[in-house]
Each structure stands twice: as C-alpha cells, then as structure tokens.
Enzyme design. Sequence first.
Site, PDB file in Angstrom:
ATOM      1  N   ASP A 216       0.956  -1.335  -0.156  1.00 35.06           N
ATOM      2  CA  ASP A 216      -0.077  -0.199  -0.023  1.00 35.06           C
ATOM      3  C   ASP A 216       0.933   1.136  -0.028  1.00 35.06           C
ATOM      4  O   ASP A 216       1.668   1.359   0.794  1.00 35.06           O
ATOM      5  CB  ASP A 216      -0.917  -0.124   1.134  1.00 35.06           C
ATOM      6  CG  ASP A 216      -1.748   1.255   1.336  1.00 35.06           C
ATOM      7  OD1 ASP A 216      -2.902   1.386   0.536  1.00 35.06           O
ATOM      8  OD2 ASP A 216      -1.407   2.002   2.060  1.00 35.06           O
ATOM      9  N   GLU A 300      -1.743  -1.073  -5.951  1.00 38.10           N
ATOM     10  CA  GLU A 300      -2.860  -0.693  -6.643  1.00 38.10           C
ATOM     11  C   GLU A 300      -2.617   0.159  -7.938  1.00 38.10           C
ATOM     12  O   GLU A 300      -1.565   0.771  -8.083  1.00 38.10           O
ATOM     13  CB  GLU A 300      -3.561   0.480  -5.623  1.00 38.10           C
ATOM     14  CG  GLU A 300      -4.055  -0.222  -4.320  1.00 38.10           C
ATOM     15  CD  GLU A 300      -4.423   1.130  -3.621  1.00 38.10           C
ATOM     16  OE1 GLU A 300      -5.590   0.917  -2.960  1.00 38.10           O
ATOM     17  OE2 GLU A 300      -3.722   1.975  -3.003  1.00 38.10           O
ATOM     18  N   ASP A 396      -3.424   1.177   6.995  1.00 38.50           N
ATOM     19  CA  ASP A 396      -2.664   0.729   5.766  1.00 38.50           C
ATOM     20  C   ASP A 396      -2.228  -0.518   5.598  1.00 38.50           C
ATOM     21  O   ASP A 396      -2.309  -1.442   4.539  1.00 38.50           O
ATOM     22  CB  ASP A 396      -1.194   1.601   5.922  1.00 38.50           C
ATOM     23  CG  ASP A 396      -1.417   2.910   5.656  1.00 38.50           C
ATOM     24  OD1 ASP A 396      -2.472   3.447   5.399  1.00 38.50           O
ATOM     25  OD2 ASP A 396      -0.667   3.751   6.520  1.00 38.50           O
TER      26      ASP A 396
END
Length: 435
Positions: A216, A300, A396
């Site tokens: 992340d 991501e 996170d």
Amino acid sequence: MKINKAYQFRLEPTVEQAVVLNNLVGSARFVWNQILAASFEMFAKNEFINATNLVNKIMDLKNNPDFDFLRTHANAVSLQQKIRDLASAWSRFFDPKVHARYKENKKKPKKPKSFKLLDGTELQLRPLMPQWKRKIDRRDSIRLVQFDKYCRVEGNRVKLPNGVGFVKFRKSQDIIGIIKNVTISKKSGHWYVSFGCERELDQNPIHPSTSAIGIDLGITKLITTSEGQHINPKNSFKSNQVKLAKLQRQLSRKVLFSQNWQKQNRKIQKLHHHIANIRHDYLHKITTNISKNHAMIVVENLKVVNMSQSASGSAVQHGRNVKAKSGLNKSILDQGWGMMVDMIEYKQHWQGGLLIKINPRYTSQTCFQCQHIAKENRRTQAKFECVKCRYVANADFNAARNILAAGHAVLSAEGGCGKGRPMKQKTCGLREKAT
Ligand SMILES: [Zn+2]
C-alpha cells in the site's frame, strides 16, 4: 529474452575536455532549435514531417558558411540522433492517444506561444508540440550510437570521439552486457555518462523466491506491506524544502536576469537536482529489496487512484489525499509513486517475478477479516476498526492485505500462476458491492 539496461555515472572531464563537451552539446542544441524552426515552417505548409525529412536538413545547416562550427566542433552522429529525437517528439504530437492522455490529466493551461514564419505570418504553437531547447534549462545532452565504432570503456575511463579522449567516470557498479549507445549529459553543472546496454538471456529468468506481497502506497508511510512492514519516505525533502524556500526568497529580491540572479538561480537548480538524486537512490534501494524477496507483488493501479479521486472530488475517499494531508506538492509525490511502481515493474521483469496492478476501489474501506465494506470502518487516518466484526488494525496494513487478496483473486481468475511466467498487468474489481 533481451534485457536493456542503462547505467549512469558521474563523468569527470578535465577543464579542456569540458570545453569540447560543451561545444558538442551546444551544437546539438543549436541544430535542434534550427530544425525545429524549419519544421514549424513545414507544419504551416502541411508538409510531411518525419525523421528522414528532418535529418536531411542537417546537411543544409552544415553547408551554411555561418554555421561552420557544425563541421569543426560538432559530432555528426549525435546531431542525427538529436534530430531523430525531434522527429519522435513530432510523432508524439501527431498521436491522438498522447493527446487523449494529456487531456485526462490536464495541468494549468500555459499561455499560448507563437512562432513567426518566414512569410511574416504567425503560427500558433499548440500543446505537446516539440519545444525550444534553452541553455538556461541546464539539461543538455548528446547520444552516440554504434558505441564500438567510436568509443571504448577501459576500467573507469571511457574514450569519447571528437578528440575528447579518455574521460574518467565514477564507476559505482559493473557494466553488464554489450554497450549499444552512450549518452553524455550536463545537468546543473555536472556531467554524466549513461551507457545503454543490451543483454541476451538464454531462458526466462526464474524468481528465486516464491512469496507474494501486497503493498500500500501512502504519504506518512511510503510503503506498508501485507506483512506489516512499514517503510518511511525519505525526509530529506522536508529539510531541503526549508533551504529551498530561503533560496527562492533571496532570488525574489534580485534583479531579474542579473548576474546575481543567475548565480542564485544556479544554486536553486543545484538543490532541486540534489533532492531528486536522493529520492531516486532511495527508491532504487527500496524497490530492489522488495523485488528480490517476492515473486509476486501486488499494487494498486495508480492511474485509477488518480481518476477515482478527481471524479469523486472527495479528499477523504481514499484517506490519502496528498495536498490536504501534508501540504507537499502533489505532483512530486505522484511522480514518486509512479516512478517506484515503474522500478518494481522492470525489476520484477528481470528477475522473472510478477507485478499485478489491481483496482484500488474499497481497498481502504474493506475489512480484511469479514469483507464488510463501510466508510465508517475508517474512523481516522491511521486506525481501521470494522463496524461489523470489530476487527482492529493499522489502516494501511489492512489495505495492504486487501491488495494482496485482490492480487490472488486476479491470479485464480486466470487459472493460477507458475513460477517464471511472463509478467502481467491486470486489474480487477475488489468485491465491488455497495454498503
Ligand atoms: Zn469486519
């Protein structure tokens, strides 16, 4: 499989060598600007602009007695390469895809410039057109191809053409592969040499590890992994920011373009450069480490992150809106993330690993324990507390585990993954149900 890699080193020319190098990059810049002007004329007349047409124009310049230095103080190969770059810049301008991307992340509109054509009329310059190269930009470079023909590396010295001879460079690592081309550049007063190398591998590399990890990306913690490891951002930027602001204040008090202004401006450029170098080195260290240790890395999809933020217009939606949270320049950070993902991507490629980019939707709002999705799960920036099952975790960390799970989902949808398979980049929806 062929692997291309560039190795960049600081070049340490003597004073005499620096004079010759200055002439070489200066004449390349001159030719770029001359032929750019000529290509504006061609554009106005709807003539076909391509590499051959532009490269042919170099001869016209060389035949001009006013530009005699192009025969005596320039490198023919590098001039050609420069004009090939100009041709690529034009082909980008003519590519509708590039324009579409430009519209997508439109920046502040610049005031339109124009170019005075030979017949006295003015040509409106458009966004994405190739631009003038100015000496003041301090980013001059030349590229030489067919390295073997003109150049040679011996130890920590490289032989360059045009009577430059052997120049020392700070060889901080071994150069692996066959050197295909060399780029000499000058940035903020320092000289650099970059060797473009090619290496042929007999078979696709197989990643030494079998583990998978989700990461992340954030502001306060640059990286949080699904294993619970945090990596902080390099803070050099913050301390240097103060210094930078001071230098810029001093600059504002000086007379524009005066000697002192120039001197001050050079200091600022140097600091910018220093900051960028530190960030770059740091990102390399982090990404090499992650890539070495994990065969599969899930991140991501950053492009989607940006789009979802601007579409929703909400700062808290993703819990990490840059501007609101830290006051740091958003573009700098975005660039850092993008650069980091690019680094991981090619490093995985070399190692035979896998990088999967997933859809970032709900990764921060989903409970890893029970899959419940709710905004309320995320009470504060740092803490995740599921309203349904009361699962508590670092926010996170929870997101990183969701990211890894989404990566596994992509793989199983494709029927699993064997080690050493070619890299893929797929996106997938992560449990897209509404709350
Ligand atoms: Zn839950």
